[in-house]
Design a protein around this motif. Structure first.
Motif, PDB file in Angstrom:
ATOM      1  N   ALA A  84       0.827  -1.210   0.000  1.00 60.38           N
ATOM      2  CA  ALA A  84       0.000   0.000   0.000  1.00 60.38           C
ATOM      3  C   ALA A  84       0.860   1.259   0.000  1.00 60.38           C
ATOM      4  CB  ALA A  84      -0.939  -0.015   1.207  1.00 60.38           C
ATOM      5  N   ILE A  85       1.924   1.266   0.790  1.00 55.54           N
ATOM      6  CA  ILE A  85       2.796   2.439   0.851  1.00 55.54           C
ATOM      7  C   ILE A  85       3.482   2.667  -0.489  1.00 55.54           C
ATOM      8  CG2 ILE A  85       4.936   3.296   1.885  1.00 55.54           C
ATOM      9  CD1 ILE A  85       4.028   2.052   4.521  1.00 55.54           C
ATOM     10  N   ALA A  86       3.969   1.603  -1.117  1.00 58.21           N
ATOM     11  CA  ALA A  86       4.643   1.750  -2.407  1.00 58.21           C
ATOM     12  C   ALA A  86       3.694   2.293  -3.468  1.00 58.21           C
ATOM     13  CB  ALA A  86       5.220   0.408  -2.843  1.00 58.21           C
ATOM     14  N   ARG A  87       2.452   1.834  -3.455  1.00 57.18           N
ATOM     15  CA  ARG A  87       1.508   2.309  -4.457  1.00 57.18           C
ATOM     16  C   ARG A  87       1.155   3.778  -4.247  1.00 57.18           C
ATOM     17  NH1 ARG A  87       0.324   1.667  -9.606  1.00 57.18           N
ATOM     18  NH2 ARG A  87      -1.804   2.378 -10.043  1.00 57.18           N
ATOM     19  N   ILE A  88       0.944   4.186  -3.017  1.00 59.95           N
ATOM     20  CA  ILE A  88       0.602   5.583  -2.741  1.00 59.95           C
ATOM     21  C   ILE A  88       1.777   6.490  -3.103  1.00 59.95           C
ATOM     22  CG2 ILE A  88       0.050   7.222  -0.904  1.00 59.95           C
ATOM     23  CD1 ILE A  88      -1.575   5.065   0.443  1.00 59.95           C
ATOM     24  N   ARG A  89       2.983   6.054  -2.807  1.00 60.18           N
ATOM     25  CA  ARG A  89       4.150   6.872  -3.158  1.00 60.18           C
ATOM     26  C   ARG A  89       4.288   7.017  -4.670  1.00 60.18           C
ATOM     27  NH1 ARG A  89       8.593   4.506   1.208  1.00 60.18           N
ATOM     28  NH2 ARG A  89       7.925   5.818   2.979  1.00 60.18           N
ATOM     29  N   GLN A  90       3.975   5.986  -5.425  1.00 67.62           N
ATOM     30  CA  GLN A  90       4.027   6.088  -6.878  1.00 67.62           C
ATOM     31  C   GLN A  90       3.057   7.149  -7.387  1.00 67.62           C
ATOM     32  OE1 GLN A  90       3.291   2.215  -8.485  1.00 67.62           O
ATOM     33  NE2 GLN A  90       5.345   1.437  -8.031  1.00 67.62           N
ATOM     34  N   ARG A  91       1.862   7.167  -6.851  1.00 66.76           N
ATOM     35  CA  ARG A  91       0.871   8.131  -7.315  1.00 66.76           C
ATOM     36  C   ARG A  91       1.159   9.543  -6.803  1.00 66.76           C
ATOM     37  NH1 ARG A  91      -5.221   6.247  -7.267  1.00 66.76           N
ATOM     38  NH2 ARG A  91      -5.212   8.059  -8.672  1.00 66.76           N
ATOM     39  N   LYS A 115      -4.303  11.552   0.898  1.00 69.57           N
ATOM     40  CA  LYS A 115      -3.435  10.394   0.710  1.00 69.57           C
ATOM     41  C   LYS A 115      -2.085  10.588   1.391  1.00 69.57           C
ATOM     42  CE  LYS A 115      -6.309   7.969  -1.662  1.00 69.57           C
ATOM     43  NZ  LYS A 115      -6.851   6.698  -1.132  1.00 69.57           N
ATOM     44  N   GLN A 116      -1.619  11.825   1.483  1.00 69.46           N
ATOM     45  CA  GLN A 116      -0.386  12.071   2.219  1.00 69.46           C
ATOM     46  C   GLN A 116      -0.556  11.754   3.703  1.00 69.46           C
ATOM     47  OE1 GLN A 116       0.409  16.142   1.155  1.00 69.46           O
ATOM     48  NE2 GLN A 116       1.779  15.574  -0.537  1.00 69.46           N
ATOM     49  N   ARG A 117      -1.701  12.145   4.256  1.00 68.84           N
ATOM     50  CA  ARG A 117      -1.968  11.797   5.662  1.00 68.84           C
ATOM     51  C   ARG A 117      -2.101  10.284   5.830  1.00 68.84           C
ATOM     52  NH1 ARG A 117      -5.337  16.443   5.195  1.00 68.84           N
ATOM     53  NH2 ARG A 117      -7.156  15.105   4.830  1.00 68.84           N
ATOM     54  N   ARG A 118      -2.739   9.637   4.871  1.00 69.54           N
ATOM     55  CA  ARG A 118      -2.850   8.183   4.962  1.00 69.54           C
ATOM     56  C   ARG A 118      -1.480   7.519   4.851  1.00 69.54           C
ATOM     57  NH1 ARG A 118      -5.859   3.720   4.692  1.00 69.54           N
ATOM     58  NH2 ARG A 118      -5.233   2.017   3.310  1.00 69.54           N
ATOM     59  N   LEU A 119      -0.614   8.060   4.020  1.00 70.76           N
ATOM     60  CA  LEU A 119       0.737   7.514   3.902  1.00 70.76           C
ATOM     61  C   LEU A 119       1.478   7.617   5.224  1.00 70.76           C
ATOM     62  CD1 LEU A 119       3.052   6.395   2.179  1.00 70.76           C
ATOM     63  CD2 LEU A 119       3.616   8.743   1.541  1.00 70.76           C
ATOM     64  N   GLN A 120       1.323   8.728   5.925  1.00 68.97           N
ATOM     65  CA  GLN A 120       1.978   8.865   7.224  1.00 68.97           C
ATOM     66  C   GLN A 120       1.430   7.852   8.234  1.00 68.97           C
ATOM     67  OE1 GLN A 120       1.375  12.940   8.298  1.00 68.97           O
ATOM     68  NE2 GLN A 120       2.732  13.753   6.699  1.00 68.97           N
ATOM     69  N   ALA A 121       0.111   7.648   8.208  1.00 65.96           N
ATOM     70  CA  ALA A 121      -0.484   6.676   9.141  1.00 65.96           C
ATOM     71  C   ALA A 121      -0.004   5.256   8.828  1.00 65.96           C
ATOM     72  CB  ALA A 121      -2.008   6.749   9.066  1.00 65.96           C
ATOM     73  N   LEU A 122       0.059   4.904   7.539  1.00 69.14           N
ATOM     74  CA  LEU A 122       0.529   3.560   7.168  1.00 69.14           C
ATOM     75  C   LEU A 122       2.003   3.375   7.522  1.00 69.14           C
ATOM     76  CD1 LEU A 122      -1.195   3.039   3.700  1.00 69.14           C
ATOM     77  CD2 LEU A 122      -1.880   2.117   5.917  1.00 69.14           C
ATOM     78  N   THR A 123       2.787   4.448   7.385  1.00 69.84           N
ATOM     79  CA  THR A 123       4.211   4.349   7.729  1.00 69.84           C
ATOM     80  C   THR A 123       4.389   4.091   9.222  1.00 69.84           C
ATOM     81  OG1 THR A 123       4.714   5.862   5.907  1.00 69.84           O
ATOM     82  CG2 THR A 123       6.415   5.522   7.562  1.00 69.84           C
ATOM     83  N   VAL A 124       3.585   4.755  10.050  1.00 69.14           N
ATOM     84  CA  VAL A 124       3.658   4.521  11.505  1.00 69.14           C
ATOM     85  C   VAL A 124       3.248   3.085  11.831  1.00 69.14           C
ATOM     86  CG1 VAL A 124       2.684   5.203  13.725  1.00 69.14           C
ATOM     87  CG2 VAL A 124       3.305   6.948  12.046  1.00 69.14           C
TER      88      VAL A 124
END
Length: 530
Positions: A84-91, A115-124
């Protein structure tokens, strides 16, 4: 069962459950170590003092199984978060409203910020999971995390505090006894007399004062009866072969259940090449939302008879979904026996990647959400395990194949021939996909060979080439006679297996993938029998 017997079972289960939870906590503290270093013998000696040697063996075995299962769940969660993180970073790397290299950016700045906020939550979350994996300490809730969370929402769940407490305590009971070959009736700890159905239990050492039978045993006045596969159970207990028993309590119905399970010897399954050489048939199955599409395939890869649709409404509670899935698989097994099939052909499906990145790749809005819900509702792993266990007991082989392009090639090459063959049945693309699955399971290509006999030989000149089954030939020999329906290639070469014109057997399937293989494993441990 009387109230006194239920009270004794509850006291024994709570005592053993407390010991089992303490042992599981100790196993988690030990962390990720080799099997020889998990200190099982030491833990078993400590548990033997407060129970018995056989109870202690069952508890340490259950603790190790639970620990390994929790670790596998952590690994799966880490892989899902990484996808999920890799896909969000690609977009996020693509500007809004633009496309770069097949990657589409987010349509608006608002969605991009979300999506940036979601990326931070997934990273944590990923950092927490990796820390648990590194420490070797997964989080385990004995009794179920879902039931534990219901405690804070009793009104929404429609439960009272006493009702929740009763379910919670019932879920944390431990009344499991592993079988032992040579012991009376296959199990010394929990023994069932096959003649009269009476059950006797060895009490733990601190509870021996509750015994009503010799040698510290408690004999229940009620009797039990096994209806499903009773003959196999009788054969094992009369021969004193190992049988495992589990006693569970359902507070909603106020009933106690005794489950019996045992392992069967592993057998060497035939390969797809051997199945095709033996001239057997397979029942190919395509798993879909709401139904199963099935088609009988002969040894040459040709559909036989009419395709069949088996309803499978997998909605509602988990128990109802599992029962409906078993009923659908039972129908498939009956169809396989009716048509003389040697086994079932299924797809080796897995939507882990789709479930992890579904929000990014499966569309937006109402349609995207409905499609993601459909994909998430397909019980791919449960279907595979249930088919494997039930087919094994029915004497059938299960072959799992690569699912790539089965729907596309099936609809392109096999939908029209199936409809011409089955004029009274509406053939769908799922039936055509089942035909492609069955061909791939037998080692044939999913695509149809050009130059085959037409649907109506009276008005169409084209005839078969006589190469329904590829046969190897020695180098330098003449090619088989070419008929009018076979296009002239101009050169003598061994074409790819997917072209279905190869004269030499190629060991790989389409695009270099490995051929299909039977589903191995111990199917007897995939379910319990009441």
């Amino acid at each position: 069962m009387s109230a006194d017997e239920a009270r004794v079972l509850r006291v024994v289960g709570e005592h053993l459950g407390g010991c089992a939870r303490a042992d599981l906590a100790e196993r988690v503290r030990i962390g990720r170590v080799a099997v020889k270093e998990n200190r099982r013998a030491e833990r078993k000696r400590a548990l033997t003092k407060v129970s018995s040697s056989r109870w202690a063996g069952a508890m340490t075995r259950a603790s190790e199984d639970q620990y390994q299962l929790s670790l596998r769940c952590l690994f799966d969660e880490r892989a899902s978060l990484r996808r999920a993180i890799a896909r969000i970073r690609q977009r996020l790397a693509v500007p809004c409203g633009q496309r770069a290299g097949g990657v589409r950016g987010y349509p608006s700045q608002a969605e991009r910020a979300q999506k940036q906020r979601r990326l931070q939550a997934l990273t944590v979350r990923l950092a927490g999971v990796e820390a648990r994996i590194e420490a070797g300490r997964p989080a385990v809730v004995v009794g179920g995390r879902r039931l534990a969370k219901v405690r804070h929402h009793l009104t929404d769940a429609g439960l009272s505090e006493s009702g929740w407490r009763e379910r919670w305590e019932a879920a944390r009971l431990f009344l499991t006894a592993d079988g032992e070959s040579g012991a009376p009736y296959g199990n010394y700890t929990i023994s069932v007399d096959p003649a009269c159905g009476t059950v006797s239990i060895v009490l733990p050492e601190p509870l021996r004062h509750l015994a009503n039978a010799p040698r510290g045993r408690y004999r229940l006045a009620c009797t039990v009866t096994f209806n499903h596969r009773r003959g196999e159970w009788l054969d094992r207990v009369t021969a004193h072969r190992a049988v495992r028993y589990d006693i569970t309590h359902d507070p909603e119905r106020g009933r106690w259940y005794l489950d019996a399970s045992w392992a069967t010897p592993k057998t060497v399954l035939p390969t797809p090449v051997e199945l095709a050489a033996d001239g057997v048939r397979l029942l190919a199955v395509d798993l879909n939302a709401g139904h199963l599409a099935a088609c009988v395939i002969d040894a040459h890869g040709n559909p036989v008879g009419r395709p069949v649709t088996v309803p499978a409404n997998l909605t509602g509670p988990a128990s109802q979904r599992d029962g409906r899935l078993r009923a659908a698989i039972t129908t498939l097994i009956a169809l396989a026996r009716q048509h003389g099939c040697a086994g079932l052909a299924i797809e080796d499906l897995g939507f882990d990647d789709a479930r992890a990145t579904g929000r990014e790749t499966m569309g937006r809005g109402r349609r995207g959400k409905a499609f993601r819900r459909t994909v998430a509702g397909l019980p791919t792993a449960r279907f595979r395990e249930r088919v494997r266990g039930m087919a094994h007991h029915a004497g059938l082989v299960v072959v799992a194949v690569d699912p790539a392009y089965t729907s596309r090639w099936g609809g392109q090459y096999w939908k029209a021939p199936l409809q011409q063959q089955s004029k009274t049945v509406v053939v769908t693309g799922h039936h055509a996909a089942a035909a492609a699955i069955g061909r791939r399971a037998l080692g044939h290509g999913a695509r149809r060979r050009p130059g085959v006999t037409a649907h109506d030989q009276r008005i169409v000149v084209r005839r078969a080439t006589g190469q329904a089954v590829p046969r190897p030939r020695a180098c330098g020999t003449a090619s088989p006679p070419r008929t009018t329906g076979m296009p002239h290639q101009g050169i003598k070469t061994c074409r790819d297996r997917s072209d279905q014109l190869a004269l030499f057997l190629v060991s790989q399937d389409r695009s270099g993938r490995q051929p299909a293989s039977p589903v191995y494993g111990d199917p007897a441990n995939s379910g319990q029998y009441r």
